[in-house]
Each structure stands twice: as structure tokens, then as C-alpha cells.
Design a protein around this motif. Sequence first.
Motif: not given
Length: 564
Positions: A192, A198, A204, A238
Motif C-alpha cells: 500500500i 495509501c 494503521c 486499511c
Amino acid sequence: MCRGKQILPPFRSSMATPGLNTRKLSVTLTVRYTQAQLTKDWITARVSAANSLEFGLFCRSHLKAWAKSDLNNWNLVNGSSPVFSGPYLIPLLSWIVPNGGVCFLGGVVKPSENIMTEKNNQADREKPADWPGGSPGGISATVGRDGAAEKVRENFRRMVAGDAAPGEWAYSWRRELNRGGFRAVDFLMEEIVNSGKCIGCASCVTICPTDVFDYRQETPVDTRTDACVQCVLCTEVCPVLRPADQDMDALVQYGDNPLDEGYGPYVYGLYTRSTDQEILARCQDGGLVSTLLTFGLANGSLKGAVIGDVLPEDNQIGRHILAKTREHVLQSAASRYTYSPNNLALADAMGADVNPIAVVGVPCQINGLRYQQNSAISQSMVKWLRKNVALTIGLFCSEAFTHESLDKLAEIIGTERRKIRNINIKGKVVVRLDDGEVREASLKKYREFARPACLYCTDYSAELADIGAGGIGLDGWTYTLVRTKRGHEALQAAIEAGLLQTRPLSDEPRGEFLMQKLSADKKQNRPHPAQMPTYQERAAQAYLDPKTYYTKGPGARKAEPDNG
Ligand SMILES: Cc1cc2nc3c(=O)[nH]c(=O)nc-3n(C[C@H](O)[C@H](O)[C@H](O)COP(=O)(O)OP(=O)(O)OC[C@H]3O[C@@H](n4cnc5c(N)ncnc54)[C@H](O)[C@@H]3O)c2cc1C
Ligand code: SF4
Ligand code: SF4
């Protein structure tokens, strides 16, 4: 115009409150070490042989039994031991034992940068100069099995490319978890973050029980990877990585038989506008958001609100804040179109146990919050979020913009960046300057500076929020979408208190039209983020605009050949 309750339809729901379908840790994890192994001699031998400290995962029942026997024998709970030491151990153990789930087996945890500090705002982008690199406290920690994270990634890629349904992709890591665990942070960073996918929601960062991540430049930074205890929470929460969750409806508690017209389940929509002059002078559209927050804080139904604030030195750069007073809410009212990592303030709320709270955020943040609340692994943060988040307000969002966009905008409208007081996007970019003057710029031009990461987001209308709020439709009013009973009750109370005016959506039908169109642009036309090209691949195509990549850009479906 009609006021108050008249136009509110009855809430169409008996609002059953189904129990959360939470999978327990003991189901998803196979313990790596049996309870019999966890003796003082075994650990001491292992530590001295490896000259390193090892982290392990334990299910709740093993942990409790172990804590009762060996830990008490070692007098750990009351003091120190030859193997375990450091001022952080006792607080950690007192947290671990009642909560179960994740256990640190040894290790001196270096005091880390706190994710709530100013240091993690955009201004600070460097690793601390004194950071030893490698592992916490300079100790070499042995974590996970060689190549396990890479293996998960290979499985994941294979499933995405093959016939597996998105709901099955998570098994690419769950399988490895059952075989003894893997360092999920490595997988998350590679799949990611390093691929530029992201979206910066910070979930996270806030969920990680061992503070592996810092947060800089709108992404997590894995500063303390060796502290990873292989709990996979970061991958579980996520929103870019995780496929849609079947349990989510039960958690959000939409009304029975909600409407669904392509922008997520909802019960009714309307335009709202604050009657509070102070809010109207500062808000972005109709001031719905600030009105609900100030009302909640005043009547005690809220003790705090996770919202977006601005940096003191730049009023268009967002940052997170836990607002506890009307003044905090007012100073943070209106929208910044740069990214503000609101969810980082969840840690502030939990740390100080400020509850109940409201959470305001763009859809990626509300989704990240919901995934944290619905995590398969039950730990104290998850429980706290489930219990104490009383209201979620999601801001509609097509895209956010880069910091550089502000310089560009100033250049386009012929002013200095520091003079920009407010930006509003209404088919065009409407900029209000410090002296009250209003200038306009073309949205098409400005969009070149949209945040590339927003391509990987398929939610325009905050489908998991209690209330959705946006600026489409009637000028000076907030387009308001009520999805849940909580949202309905909060709105109804503010209307009854005379704090909000309401108008039906039919007063400006363009609002609903835009709602459908903008949601479809993000939702129907985009594949799952796992199937999208990486940032690097898009850069090679020289096409980074997230909004049009799948409508007019390289991702647009080619027209069927006309064989007629
Ligand atoms: C990045 C971004 C993109 C948006 N895109 C759209 C869109 O495409 N279409 C649309 O209809 N509406 C969009 N909105 C929502 C819109 O700008 C208003 O926020 C919404 O209409 C609510 O207005 P209000 O007057 O009720 O809110 P207010 O009472 O002014 O409160 C706004 C709240 O938003 C919070 N906030 C401000 N900036 C941010 C930020 N960057 N991130 C998270 N929270 C923040 C503030 O803390 C405040 O609590 C967007 C908002 C943002 C932040
Ligand atoms: S999208 Fe959110 S949860 Fe996923 S890596 Fe980025 S910050 Fe972390
Ligand atoms: S489009 Fe909006 S909600 Fe989606 S990732 Fe970007 S900022 Fe977040």
C-alpha cells in the motif's frame, strides 16, 4: 421554506441492535508457543541462546494462565526481573493481561515519538537524529518467519489477478497468520504505502498496539518495524487493502429497508442551515457540522469531537484536533481542501478517556474508523472505539488537494497564498481572500493538483457515517444525508432546539443529481484499489489526476466497436 420537524419523515426502522459478529482471536490465530513452553527456563534459554529478544502472540486463555503462573512467580507484576526490565514493562503488562490478545515477550520499548505530538504534523518530516535504526532500543529482535510477508504479498497478488472474490483476498494473510504469523507491517508498507496507494487515513497508525508507525507527509512511516507483534491489525483496518466487510452493516446499524440509490444506505436527505450567526459566519456551507458538535458539547451528549484544525502558520493546511469546547469547534469550522489526518486525534481521545465523542472526517477517515471498530482482533482500542464513538459525520469528498496546489491556486487567481482565507468548490473554485474579496478559478485547471492517492478511494458520500454532509445543491446550505438512528436523533434534537433550519431536497433538485453522478464517478467506474495501477505506473503514464483517470484517462473503458 419550512422549519423543523415538518419535513422530517419518520425514521423507518425498528432499529434492532444486532450483536457484533466479532471473530475472536482464538479462532483466527494458532498460538506459536504452547503454554507448556512458556516457562522461565525456556524463555531464559531462548533469550541467551539467540542473544536477542523475541516477540510472540498468544490467545487470551494462554496469556491469562501464563500470567498467573510464571509472571507472578517471577514477581514481575510487583517489580523487575533479570530478563524483563525497563519502566515500560509493568504498564504494558497491566494493559495486556486484562485485554488479552497481544503479548510482548521481553524487549525494552524505547519511548517513541508520540503520534499526538506536533512532531508528526507535516512540519516534521525527518526521522529523529538520535534514532538508532533497526530496532527499538538498539536490541535486535527476531520477528516472524523469513519471507512470510513476501509470501503473503505473492498470494495476495495471485488472488487479485485470479478469480477470487474480493472478500476472499484477506485469506492471503489469514492463512499465514494461522501458520504462526508474519510481520504485517512489511506487507502493508510494500503493498500500500510504497506503491503510492495509501490514502493517509492513519488507521494503521492509531490501531497498532506497539506504536510501530509514525505519520508524516500523509502516510505512515514504519519507524519501529521490529516492534511489530504480528497481530495484523494494521492490514485489517486499511480501507485501501481490505475488501468490503460483511459485518459492517451490523456495526453501522442502518435503518431497516433503507433507501439505496447508489450512494450507500440512507433513510432520508434534506438541506440544513444553522440558525447560529457565529457558526454561519465561519462555516463552509450551512454549518450543520459545527452546529451538531457545539450542541452536543453544550448538552453533554458529547464530551469531545475529533475534527480537522489548521496549522497556526498556514490556515489552509489541515491537522487533527480533539475539540472539547465550542471555541475549538468554531476555530476549526469550514473546509480545508488539503488533507487533514483527523483520525490521529482518536488516540488523544482514548489516551485521556474523553467520551462520548463525535468523529468528523472525509469518507476515507470514516471508513478507517469503522474498520477499526469492527476489527477481528478485539483489543482495548477497538472496544473503546465501539463504546465511545457516539456520532460519525462524513464529509462528501471527490478528492483532496496537495499542499503545492495552494501556491498554484494563488498564482492562478493572482494573489499571495497567505491571503487565501477560504476555498470552496462549486463546479468552480471559489476563493475568499482575507479582505473579503472573492475570486474564482477553473476547477479543471486546479484539478491538476488533486492528491494522486485519492484515486484509490471509491467512496464519495461517506457511506459508513451516521450523517453525510456536503456542499452540493443549495448555496449556503448543507446537503444532509441521514443514514442511521444515531444520526437521526442527533439531527432531530438540534432541529427541535431551534438550531437548524431545514428545506426539502426538491427545493434544489440538482443536489440529488450531483450526488448520484459524483458517487458513480468514484464508485461504479473504479475497480477495487488492489486492481488499480500503482502511483509509479500512473506517473509513467503521465496521468495522475484521480478524478478523471477512469472516466477520461487511461482507465476509461474503451467504447464498444460499432459493428453496425
Ligand atoms: C477535502 C474535502 C473535500 C470535500 N469535497 C466535497 C465535495 O466534493 N462535494 C461536497 O458536496 N462536499 C465536499 N466537502 C464537504 C464540504 O466542504 C463541507 O465540509 C460540508 O458541506 C459541511 O459543511 P458545513 O458548513 O456543515 O461544515 P462546517 O460547520 O463548516 O464544519 C466543517 C468541518 O469539517 C472539518 N474539516 C475541515 N477541513 C477538513 C479536512 N481537510 N479534513 C477533514 N475534516 C475537515 C472541520 O473541522 C469542521 O468540523 C469536502 C470537504 C473536504 C474537507
Ligand atoms: S490507507 Fe490508511 S490504513 Fe492504509 S496504509 Fe494508508 S494510512 Fe494506513
Ligand atoms: S477522495 Fe477524499 S475521502 Fe477519498 S481518499 Fe481522498 S481525501 Fe480521502
